[in-house]
Design a protein around this motif. Structure first.
Motif, PDB file in Angstrom:
ATOM      1  N   ALA A  42       3.128   5.308   0.396  1.00  0.00           N
ATOM      2  CA  ALA A  42       2.238   4.476  -0.416  1.00  0.00           C
ATOM      3  C   ALA A  42       0.996   5.243  -0.831  1.00  0.00           C
ATOM      4  CB  ALA A  42       1.849   3.226   0.366  1.00  0.00           C
ATOM      5  N   TRP A  43       0.502   6.093   0.059  1.00  0.00           N
ATOM      6  CA  TRP A  43      -0.697   6.887  -0.226  1.00  0.00           C
ATOM      7  C   TRP A  43      -0.290   8.352  -0.376  1.00  0.00           C
ATOM      8  CZ3 TRP A  43      -4.838   4.840   3.789  1.00  0.00           C
ATOM      9  CH2 TRP A  43      -5.151   3.510   3.474  1.00  0.00           C
ATOM     10  N   ASN A  44      -0.662   8.933  -1.526  1.00  0.00           N
ATOM     11  CA  ASN A  44      -0.310  10.331  -1.757  1.00  0.00           C
ATOM     12  C   ASN A  44      -1.530  11.221  -1.960  1.00  0.00           C
ATOM     13  OD1 ASN A  44      -1.209   9.684  -4.315  1.00  0.00           O
ATOM     14  ND2 ASN A  44       0.811   9.784  -5.289  1.00  0.00           N
ATOM     15  N   ASP A  45      -2.731  10.637  -1.788  1.00  0.00           N
ATOM     16  CA  ASP A  45      -3.993  11.375  -1.879  1.00  0.00           C
ATOM     17  C   ASP A  45      -4.275  11.938  -3.271  1.00  0.00           C
ATOM     18  OD1 ASP A  45      -4.773  10.846   0.710  1.00  0.00           O
ATOM     19  OD2 ASP A  45      -3.834  12.639   1.538  1.00  0.00           O
ATOM     20  N   MET A  46      -3.546  11.496  -4.284  1.00  0.00           N
ATOM     21  CA  MET A  46      -3.889  11.880  -5.647  1.00  0.00           C
ATOM     22  C   MET A  46      -5.035  11.008  -6.138  1.00  0.00           C
ATOM     23  SD  MET A  46      -0.252  12.732  -7.518  1.00  0.00           S
ATOM     24  CE  MET A  46      -1.065  13.371  -8.993  1.00  0.00           C
ATOM     25  N   SER A  94      -9.220   5.881  -3.942  1.00  0.00           N
ATOM     26  CA  SER A  94      -8.109   6.266  -4.825  1.00  0.00           C
ATOM     27  C   SER A  94      -6.779   5.818  -4.242  1.00  0.00           C
ATOM     28  CB  SER A  94      -8.110   7.779  -5.042  1.00  0.00           C
ATOM     29  OG  SER A  94      -9.253   8.198  -5.751  1.00  0.00           O
ATOM     30  N   ASN A  95      -6.621   5.950  -2.937  1.00  0.00           N
ATOM     31  CA  ASN A  95      -5.355   5.544  -2.327  1.00  0.00           C
ATOM     32  C   ASN A  95      -5.114   4.051  -2.443  1.00  0.00           C
ATOM     33  OD1 ASN A  95      -4.133   7.946  -1.477  1.00  0.00           O
ATOM     34  ND2 ASN A  95      -5.334   8.050   0.405  1.00  0.00           N
ATOM     35  N   THR A  96      -6.130   3.226  -2.198  1.00  0.00           N
ATOM     36  CA  THR A  96      -5.900   1.780  -2.273  1.00  0.00           C
ATOM     37  C   THR A  96      -5.630   1.340  -3.704  1.00  0.00           C
ATOM     38  OG1 THR A  96      -8.287   1.277  -2.414  1.00  0.00           O
ATOM     39  CG2 THR A  96      -7.282   1.302  -0.212  1.00  0.00           C
ATOM     40  N   LEU A  97      -6.327   1.897  -4.689  1.00  0.00           N
ATOM     41  CA  LEU A  97      -6.146   1.464  -6.073  1.00  0.00           C
ATOM     42  C   LEU A  97      -4.846   2.001  -6.667  1.00  0.00           C
ATOM     43  CD1 LEU A  97      -9.773   1.773  -7.496  1.00  0.00           C
ATOM     44  CD2 LEU A  97      -8.587  -0.289  -6.710  1.00  0.00           C
ATOM     45  N   LEU A  98      -4.573   3.277  -6.475  1.00  0.00           N
ATOM     46  CA  LEU A  98      -3.374   3.845  -7.087  1.00  0.00           C
ATOM     47  C   LEU A  98      -2.094   3.388  -6.394  1.00  0.00           C
ATOM     48  CD1 LEU A  98      -4.744   7.400  -7.865  1.00  0.00           C
ATOM     49  CD2 LEU A  98      -3.952   5.707  -9.536  1.00  0.00           C
TER      50      LEU A  98
END
Length: 554
Positions: free
Chosen positions: A20-24, A220-224
């Motif tokens: 779910a989180w890719n740090d982009m 960024s992780n929560t929104l993307l």
């Protein structure tokens, strides 16, 4: 400013493990778009009052963002500083967010309807270093309003005015007409300020039961992690064109009108003032395939659609949220537009959480608020924390990847338990297939046209009125706006009457936003109360459900 969050290490490891989180971060997707399709349109913006159209390619947008980011850094904006903006759906807001991400600053979008009361609190609470505003919009002079507030805001160092006539504060002269990128090594600056996926990038205020706005913090992780599965559920791709007339200062407009088009490497078409006939003109010209808005926008568009079916033919998906979709509206939409109506539910704290699917039949959009998106979970429990059976109403809980990471300076209000479940304040039921239906709210707000009305704050203001002894605000159903604000009051001895005009004038003197003004007033000899003295608002809501607002004493 030091921003503390409620991020738990176990949450991060779980979300990364799920994919779910890719740090982009959003500028990574901007870089990809510039590399792959630099001359494709990134933004097409329409200013309704001037009938003006502006287009920016991805190459042009990137150049502007680089200059603005270097300019903001030169003005003294540091990593984790808050940059606020009170902007309509103009290209400057998209560029400002990207510029803030480039230098590690936090964007704080503020609704254009806010006035001194709301702004003074939010800008002060956020300790905003920079504020970007229009000189005027919809006939209101924002520059004059903010000028009168500067003494209340010691942390606010720069106010940049779009279309301003003061060279020292003019947005264009300060940020756009100076070759900042030639004076600063932007490659080194951006590398030094590079954000991680868990750094806060957005501060968005929402009204709650306390009556004081809460500053929702997102990374960024929560929104993307919301944008990606949202686009996937709707089968959106770079071939789609995104139309957004919902305010980008709301999470709806921000996520799906600002961030999602860049993630998809496609075009965002922005309209700054909602006007259904103008939206038809824009749709005919730009051929968007997707839009999302609150139910009143859909109702307005459907009303005029039969005369403009060809102009609206490109729309494939219309996501409606903010209030249940009336059955008659979906039936009318079926014969008026080609777009499939999708129902969704979400919060500022999460973005969209549940949504119906394009594969679902129309009945799902009428009778449910959808299935949880990938990486999100919902459950319904009773007051003792026990799961409710299928179809039985209870308290709606949410957990997952797009859940926010805290309220600014108010960690005690986070409301997330040891298992990661967030108390939404909504009542709902879940059917056997996992579709939810919002049935009510435990939190004390009215949602008018998709906008949360801060009930407690307005009640506190009305208690200051010399004639009012007790007051309770509730929502009364409205087919177009979802709800309107109804005020029930009792009067002090010696006061025999009070009119809607009286309380309207009083609240305007208190500098309350006009959109929050009550639209119905009833003076009662006594408000219904429990034995302990608590006002029984459910009885007032039942009474308000019978109101026909044409009788309101405006």
């Amino acid at each position: 400013m030091n921003i503390s969050t409620n991020m738990h290490p176990q949450r991060r490891s779980a979300m990364v493990g799920l994919g779910a989180w890719n740090d982009m971060i959003i500028t990574d997707y901007l870089d990809q778009a510039v590399s792959i399709s630099p001359d494709s349109a990134a933004l097409i913006t329409y200013r309704v009052s001037e009938d003006a159209r502006t287009t920016l390619s991805y190459r042009e947008l990137d150049r502007i963002v680089t200059r603005m980011a270097a300019g903001l850094a030169s003005l003294g904006v540091e990593k984790a500083d808050v940059v606020s903006c009170q902007l309509p759906n103009w290209w400057q807001m998209t560029a400002l967010h990207l510029a803030c991400v480039r230098i590690g600053a936090i964007l704080n979008p503020l609704m254009p309807i806010f006035r001194e009361r709301e702004l003074a609190f939010m800008l002060g609470h956020a300790q905003s270093r920079v504020l970007v505003i229009p000189h005027s919009f919809r006939g209101f002079n924002y520059a004059a309003m903010v000028h009168g507030m500067r003494t209340e805001l010691p942390d606010l160092e720069h106010v940049l005015v779009i279309g301003g006539d003061d060279s020292a504060n003019c947005f264009e002269q300060v940020l756009l007409e100076q070759p900042w990128e030639e004076r600063i090594d932007t490659r080194a600056l951006f590398a030094e300020r590079r954000l991680g996926g868990d750094d806060v990038i957005q501060l968005l205020y929402t009204s709650g039961t306390t009556g004081e706005p809460k500053g929702v913090l997102h990374t960024s992780n929560t929104l993307l992690s919301n944008v990606r599965p949202y686009a996937e559920r709707l089968h959106l791709s770079s071939d789609d064109i995104i139309f957004m007339a919902s305010p980008m200062a709301h999470q709806t407009g921000f996520l799906y009108g600002l961030m999602m088009p860049i993630y998809l490497q496609t075009t965002a078409v922005l309209q700054d003032i909602w006007d259904p006939l103008y939206a038809v003109k824009v749709t005919a010209a730009e051929k968007p395939t997707f839009t999302m808005a609150s139910t009143p926008f859909l109702a307005d568009l459907i009303d005029i659609a039969p005369s403009h079916r060809d102009a609206l033919a490109s729309l494939r998906i219309f996501v409606a949220a903010g209030a249940p979709i009336p059955e008659a509206l979906v039936e009318k939409a079926g014969s008026a537009v080609n777009a499939q109506i999708i129902s969704a539910w979400g919060m500022t704290e999460n973005g969209a959480v549940t949504m119906t699917r394009p594969e679902d039949d129309a009945e799902r959009a009428i009778h449910s608020d959808g299935l949880a998106l990938p990486f999100m979970e919902v459950q319904v429990i009773d007051d003792h924390g026990q799961l409710m059976p299928s179809g039985v109403e209870g308290n709606l809980m949410v957990r997952g990847a797009s859940l926010f990471v805290g309220y600014l300076k108010r960690p005690e209000l986070y409301g997330v338990d040891d298992h990661g479940w967030f108390t939404t304040g909504d009542l709902a039921r879940i059917d056997a297939q996992g579709y939810i239906r919002i049935t009510g709210r435990t939190k004390d707000v009215v949602i008018r046209g998709g906008e949360n009305v801060p009930v407690v704050e307005i009640e506190n203001l009305l208690y200051k009125h010399p004639a009012i002894s007790a007051v309770a605000l509730v929502g009364c159903p409205d087919q177009r706006l979802g709800e309107r604000v109804c005020a029930y009051v009792t009067l002090h001895d010696g006061h025999s009457s009070l009119t809607l005009e009286d309380i309207t004038a009083f609240l305007l003197e208190q500098r309350l936003t006009k959109n929050y003004l009550p639209e119905y007033l009833e003076v009662l000899p006594a408000l219904p109360r429990t034995p302990s003295g608590k006002i029984q608002k459910f009885k007032l809501r039942e009474q308000a459900a019978t109101i026909r607002l044409g009788t309101a004493k405006r």
